[in-house]
Design a protein around this motif. Structure first.
Motif, short mmCIF file in Angstrom:
data_model
loop_
_atom_site.label_atom_id
_atom_site.label_comp_id
_atom_site.label_asym_id
_atom_site.label_seq_id
_atom_site.Cartn_x
_atom_site.Cartn_y
_atom_site.Cartn_z
N ASP A 113 21.75 -29.21 -37.26
CA ASP A 113 21.03 -30.39 -37.39
C ASP A 113 20.44 -30.23 -39.15
OD1 ASP A 113 21.38 -31.52 -35.25
OD2 ASP A 113 19.41 -30.54 -34.23
N ASP B 115 25.98 -42.79 -40.82
CA ASP B 115 25.29 -41.82 -41.53
C ASP B 115 26.31 -40.18 -41.26
OD1 ASP B 115 23.25 -43.42 -41.95
OD2 ASP B 115 21.88 -42.10 -40.73
N SER B 116 26.99 -40.09 -40.19
CA SER B 116 27.68 -39.04 -39.96
C SER B 116 28.79 -39.05 -41.15
CB SER B 116 28.41 -39.24 -38.64
OG SER B 116 29.21 -37.91 -38.28
N ARG B 117 29.65 -40.26 -41.15
CA ARG B 117 30.64 -40.16 -42.29
C ARG B 117 30.14 -39.83 -43.79
NH1 ARG B 117 35.32 -38.50 -44.39
NH2 ARG B 117 36.29 -40.29 -45.52
N ARG C 69 27.32 -38.31 -44.41
CA ARG C 69 27.10 -36.83 -44.83
C ARG C 69 28.61 -35.97 -45.06
NH1 ARG C 69 23.24 -37.62 -40.71
NH2 ARG C 69 24.63 -37.35 -39.06
N GLN C 70 29.49 -36.43 -44.19
CA GLN C 70 30.95 -35.69 -44.70
C GLN C 70 31.24 -35.94 -46.06
OE1 GLN C 70 33.60 -37.35 -41.83
NE2 GLN C 70 32.92 -35.96 -40.20
N ASP D 270 22.87 -31.55 -41.27
CA ASP D 270 23.25 -32.80 -41.24
C ASP D 270 22.24 -33.61 -42.01
OD1 ASP D 270 25.24 -32.58 -39.66
OD2 ASP D 270 24.27 -33.21 -37.77
#
Length: 243
Positions: free
Chosen positions: A224, A178-180, A182-183, A227
Motif C-alpha cells: 500500500d 490509478d493502478s496503471r 502507478r505502474q 502504491d
C-alpha cells in the motif's frame, strides 16, 4: 483594399502539359500566391511513416523530450553509429515533394545538431511542431502510454503521483486508472527520469501534499505504501542550446 481569396486546388494524376501551364500561371502571379508550407498532422503522419525505423525513433524521442534528443540516448550500446540517419530525415522531405504530399519549400521538421564533420550531438525538432508530431504519432497508434507520460513529465517537471498522472494523460487523450498510473510512474523511475520522493510522502501528515501521498499514512503494509508513492523529476541534463 482588396480582400484575400483562398483557393485550394487539388488535381489527381495531372498531365505534364497541365502541370506546366498551372505552374507557369502561379509563377506569373507569385507575388500574390501563398504556398502552404506548414506542417499539419496529416503531413506529419506521412513524413513519419515514410521513415526507416531508426529514423522514426529519432523523431519519436525528440517529440517525447519536448523537441530535443541527445545522441547518446539513441545509442543502445553506448557507442553505436548514427551515420546515415540525418540523410534519411532529409530524404523524407524530398520524397514528399516528389510524391506531391506537400509543396516545395517545406522546412525540415527535425535537424541534426553538432560540431560538423559528420558528428552529431543530438537532434532538434522545431519547438512549434512538437504538438503536431505528438498528435501524428499518436494517430497511427505508435505513441505508448509511457511515451505520453514521459513527455508530460519532461514538460511539466515537479512532483508526480497517480492523481497528477491520470489528469496529465487525460489531457493528452490517454485514459488510465490509478493502478496503471502507478505502474507507469514506476517504469519512468526505473529509467532514471523520476526518483521516489520520501520527503513529500512524510509531509502528507501535515496536509501539504497530494491525496495519493496522504493515503500513505494509513497504509498497513509495504504494498500500500508503494502504491501511494510520490515521485520527483530528476535533473534532466540535456544540451538544449539549439532550441
Amino acid at each position: 483594399m482588396r480582400g484575400a481569396v483562398k483557393i485550394t486546388i487539388s488535381v489527381e494524376d495531372p498531365t505534364e502539359h497541365f502541370q506546366q501551364r498551372l505552374l507557369a500561371l502561379l509563377a506569373e502571379h507569385a507575388a500574390d500566391v501563398h504556398v502552404d508550407t506548414e506542417w499539419t498532422v496529416e503531413r506529419a503522419v506521412r513524413y513519419y511513416l515514410s521513415l526507416p525505423l531508426n529514423a522514426r525513433r529519432i523523431v519519436k524521442e525528440a517529440t517525447i523530450r519536448d523537441g530535443y534528443v541527445p545522441a547518446d540516448e539513441l545509442r543502445e550500446d553506448g557507442d553505436g553509429s548514427l551515420r546515415g540517419h540525418s540523410a534519411a530525415l532529409k530524404r523524407a522531405v524530398e520524397r514528399g515533394v516528389r510524391n506531391r504530399w506537400w509543396p516545395e519549400g517545406m522546412e525540415a521538421p527535425i535537424t541534426p545538431q553538432g560540431p560538423g564533420f559528420g558528428k552529431v550531438r543530438g537532434y532538434c525538432l522545431r519547438r512549434n511542431l512538437v504538438d503536431v508530431f505528438f498528435a501524428a504519432i499518436a494517430e497511427v497508434g505508435l505513441m505508448s502510454q509511457r511515451d505520453a507520460l514521459e513527455r508530460a513529465v519532461r514538460a511539466g517537471g515537479g512532483i508526480w503521483d497517480a492523481e497528477r498522472t491520470v489528469k496529465a494523460l487525460a489531457e493528452a487523450g490517454v485514459t488510465v486508472d490509478d493502478s496503471r498510473a502507478r505502474q507507469l510512474l514506476g517504469d519512468l523511475a526505473d529509467r532514471g527520469l523520476l526518483a521516489r520522493n520520501e520527503a513529500n510522502a512524510e509531509n502528507a501528515e501535515n496536509g501539504k501534499d497530494s491525496k495519493n501521498a496522504r493515503d500513505a499514512r494509513d497504509a498497513k503494509d509495504a504494498k500500500d505504501a508503494k502504491d501511494a508513492a510520490v515521485y520527483e523529476v530528476t535533473d534532466i541534463k540535456e544540451d538544449r542550446s539549439a532550441l
